[in-house]
Scaffold this active site. Structure first.
Site, PDB file in Angstrom:
ATOM      1  N   HIS A 110     -35.801  67.333 -47.540  1.00 47.00           N
ATOM      2  CA  HIS A 110     -34.490  66.701 -47.709  1.00 47.00           C
ATOM      3  C   HIS A 110     -34.521  65.684 -48.845  1.00 47.00           C
ATOM      4  CE1 HIS A 110     -32.359  68.458 -44.386  1.00 47.00           C
ATOM      5  NE2 HIS A 110     -33.199  68.011 -43.468  1.00 47.00           N
ATOM      6  N   GLU A 117     -38.617  66.381 -43.601  1.00 47.63           N
ATOM      7  CA  GLU A 117     -37.929  65.239 -44.210  1.00 47.63           C
ATOM      8  C   GLU A 117     -38.262  65.103 -45.690  1.00 47.63           C
ATOM      9  OE1 GLU A 117     -35.614  63.881 -42.681  1.00 47.63           O
ATOM     10  OE2 GLU A 117     -36.051  64.753 -40.723  1.00 47.63           O
ATOM     11  N   PRO A 168      -7.401  54.347 -36.994  1.00 44.35           N
ATOM     12  CA  PRO A 168      -8.505  54.746 -36.121  1.00 44.35           C
ATOM     13  C   PRO A 168      -8.872  53.629 -35.157  1.00 44.35           C
ATOM     14  CG  PRO A 168      -9.001  55.210 -38.436  1.00 44.35           C
ATOM     15  CD  PRO A 168      -7.781  54.355 -38.417  1.00 44.35           C
TER      16      PRO A 168
END
Length: 655
Positions: A460, A457, A235
């Site tokens: 989550h 949030e 990469p």
């Protein structure tokens, strides 16, 4: 068959983007090839054109001043003569008159040649005017000069422009086909393998090439032949060019470095000529190493839409193939090449006998990241709380260039704060900037928006803490950064290379935890879950298509064949479906089923822990950013409160 290895992934769940993300990590800077020195031109040559321009201007100025005076008509001139105002006259053969009046003023006029001018002479004599005669030759020469000077000037301009264009071609047209390689001789090494952190396997592969060039007799005794070419694949930002520089420092032989784009230009045949010149230089300096960076620029696959054409790029590739076949293996010439697009290379270039070895330079693992961070931190002042092992654990999937950028951003953040010592907080802030973007301190959310972001949030974070296989929560914030209004960051405890079905299901559930929190707290969703839904759909699609984790399709995989991170965009080749429309309908149905199942599970978890959701949202509103330990504390308080309520209920029940 060996199991496929997934690149490491760091999970950052963020609220919906207000604008599409346009950031991209820059790769490592490359040194441009040094052009060959052009011959020194004389010091007077740059002043030639300005000198010609000044000369023409002075000639025209002098010509304009050669016939000054007031222009009079013939009748007015006769009136001046009759009144005795004329002192002198100069008459040429064309009838042009230049004269002076008695008061000193000058004048010009013309005498009509068709008239009888004998009386004019008598009048001039009677008035005692001084009469002289001249010819018009000088005026004709001046006119001719006025016409010729622009032509001479134009010719000089074309000549000067042509010489300048020839000089820009590195010494003229004869130098167009010369190689643009940057030659590093044996006495000029700078980078060594010790300067490259990690990648012990890669360095061992390449160091064998160096050893073959240093001691070819050792391999000749065993009947072994050295490799002709080594292709480094990896990469962007993993250090392929840096490894090539280390080879130049370790080999103690001439090192010819050139980029793939330096071969092909606008002239037909220049690329092939430069390839021949490059290998000719290498033979003169043998043993030597040729390094071609970004070889995909010249070694792209032939055919396709350009079957049988006389394309300049194909001619250059054909010449490169012929040169790699043509040089003698005992001459001690090795070709190193680097690319991050191996799928674009021509198959004839990759066969044994040309590039015998393919060395993969992957993204660094956790131990290698810690070593790379240590190298990039040299020369910088660090605070005692900086632990490179912790930073390495927090940066899975980062390349060497990303880590260098991380340390540099941390140094910039320390200077911005008014200090010169890099602390762990500076590195954490730099990591957030790299992953999420610049902190939007000027953005002011409405009170209801701030409440919605905190609930999102919190959902989550709580779902991540409640799922068994989910990564631990490191930080939760409702401060806007880049396109995100908030973010929940999870850090893996260990670097994974395989992902179980349980981990993927928990990952989907965490992705949909923000939307589930909105449904539980407000009874409706919002646009804030757009990024979460897109990421969850991609992960669920790969579970169905690539990993065979759907009972409806069974153990059938339609993988793209290229390494891809979880949640990343599929490559273009994967967009061409190798299956029927019926299979696509099944894939869509199974993807939707997995996403709905994850949302249902997240909603159930948050309804069961509703008090913890409200408590964590209040803390986020008050503090804006909380650590992962705060999420666990809120869950413990909720469970303790639930246990107390259950105990109270048992005590109040009748015996």
């Amino acid at each position: 068959m060996p199991a496929s290895r997934e690149p490491p992934v760091i999970t950052v769940v963020r609220l919906a983007s207000r604008h599409p993300t346009r950031s991209a990590k820059p790769g490592p800077p490359r040194e441009p090839p040094t052009p060959p020195a052009s011959p020194q031109s004389p010091a007077w040559r740059p002043w030639l054109l300005p000198l010609v321009l000044v000369t023409v201007f002075l000639v025209l100025l002098m010509r304009s001043q050669a016939s000054p005076g007031t222009s009079l008509s013939y009748s007015h001139f006769l009136g001046k003569v009759n009144t005795g105002q004329v002192k002198t006259v100069d008459i040429n053969d064309k009838g042009a008159v230049d004269g002076t009046l008695k008061d000193g003023r000058k004048f010009t006029t013309r005498i009509p040649t068709a008239l009888d001018n004998s009386s004019l002479e008598q009048q001039l004599r009677s008035e005692k005017v001084d009469i002289t005669a001249s010819t018009s030759g000088g005026g004709g020469l001046g006119t001719l000069l006025a016409f010729l000077l622009p032509l001479v000037l134009l010719g000089a301009l074309f000549l000067w422009t042509g010489r300048q264009a020839a000089r820009t071609l590195s010494g003229g047209l004869s130098a167009v086909g010369r190689s643009r390689a940057k030659i590093i001789e044996a006495e000029r090494p700078t980078t060594r393998f010790g300067d490259v952190a990690g990648y012990e396997g890669v360095k061992q592969e390449i160091s064998e090439v160096v050893d073959f060039l240093r001691h070819p007799e050792r391999y000749a005794v065993a009947g072994a032949k050295g490799p002709r070419g080594v292709l480094m694949v990896g990469p962007p930002g993993t250090g392929k060019t840096l490894l090539a520089r280390a080879v130049a420092g370790e080999a103690e032989v001439p090192f010819l470095s050139v980029t793939g784009s330096a071969f092909v230009e606008m002239f037909v045949g220049v690329g092939a000529s430069r390839v021949r010149d490059l290998f000719a230089d290498a033979r003169k300096r043998a043993p030597s190493i040729i390094f071609i960076d970004e070889i995909d620029a010249v070694g792209s696959r032939r055919g396709g839409a350009r079957l049988g054409g006389n394309d300049e790029r194909e001619q250059t590739l054909n010449q490169l193939l012929a040169e790699m076949d043509g040089f003698d293996q005992s001459s001690g010439i090795v070709v190193l090449a680097a690319t991050n697009r191996p799928e674009a290379l021509d198959t004839a270039l990759l066969r044994p006998g040309r590039f015998d070895r393919h060395v993969t330079v992957p993204l660094p693992n956790q131990a290698e990241r810690a070593a790379i961070l240590t190298v990039h931190a040299e020369g910088k002042t660090l605070a005692p709380d900086v632990d490179w092992d912790v930073i390495a654990r927090a940066t899975p999937g980062f390349s060497g260039a990303d880590l260098a950028n991380l340390v540099n951003e941390a140094a910039i953040n320390a200077v911005r704060a008014g200090g010169a010592v890099i602390s762990a907080q500076d590195l954490d802030t730099a990591r957030d900037r790299v992953l999420l973007g610049r902190r939007e301190t000027s953005n002011a959310l409405l009170p209801e928006e701030r409440q919605a972001v905190a609930v999102h949030e919190s959902g989550h974070a709580l779902v991540a803490a409640l799922c068994e296989h989910a990564d631990p929560v490191a930080k939760v914030t409702i401060l806007p950064s880049g396109p995100a209004l908030g973010a929940t960051e999870q850090l893996p405890e260990a670097e994974r290379h395989l992902y179980s079905e349980g981990y993927l299901n928990d990952l989907l559930t965490v992705r949909l935890g923000g939307r589930a929190a909105e449904l539980v707290a407000f009874g409706e969703g919002s646009t804030g879950a757009a990024d979460d839904l897109a990421g969850a759909t991609q992960i669920a699609g790969r579970m169905v298509r690539d990993f065979g984790l759907s009972p409806a399709l069974g153990p059938v995989g339609y993988a793209s064949g290229t390494a891809q991170r979880l949640g990343a965009e599929p490559p273009e080749a994967a967009l061409q479906r190798p299956y029927s429309e019926h299979t696509q309908r099944l894939v869509d149905e199974e993807t939707a089923r997995l996403v709905r199942q994850a949302e249902k599970r997240a909603v159930a978890l948050l309804r069961e822990h509703r008090t913890a959701l409200d408590a964590l949202a209040k803390r986020l509103i008050a503090h804006e950013t909380v650590a992962g330990s705060v999420v666990l504390d809120v869950l413990r308080e909720h469970r303790r409160s639930a246990d107390d309520d259950a105990a109270t209920t048992d005590n109040t029940m009748p015996s």
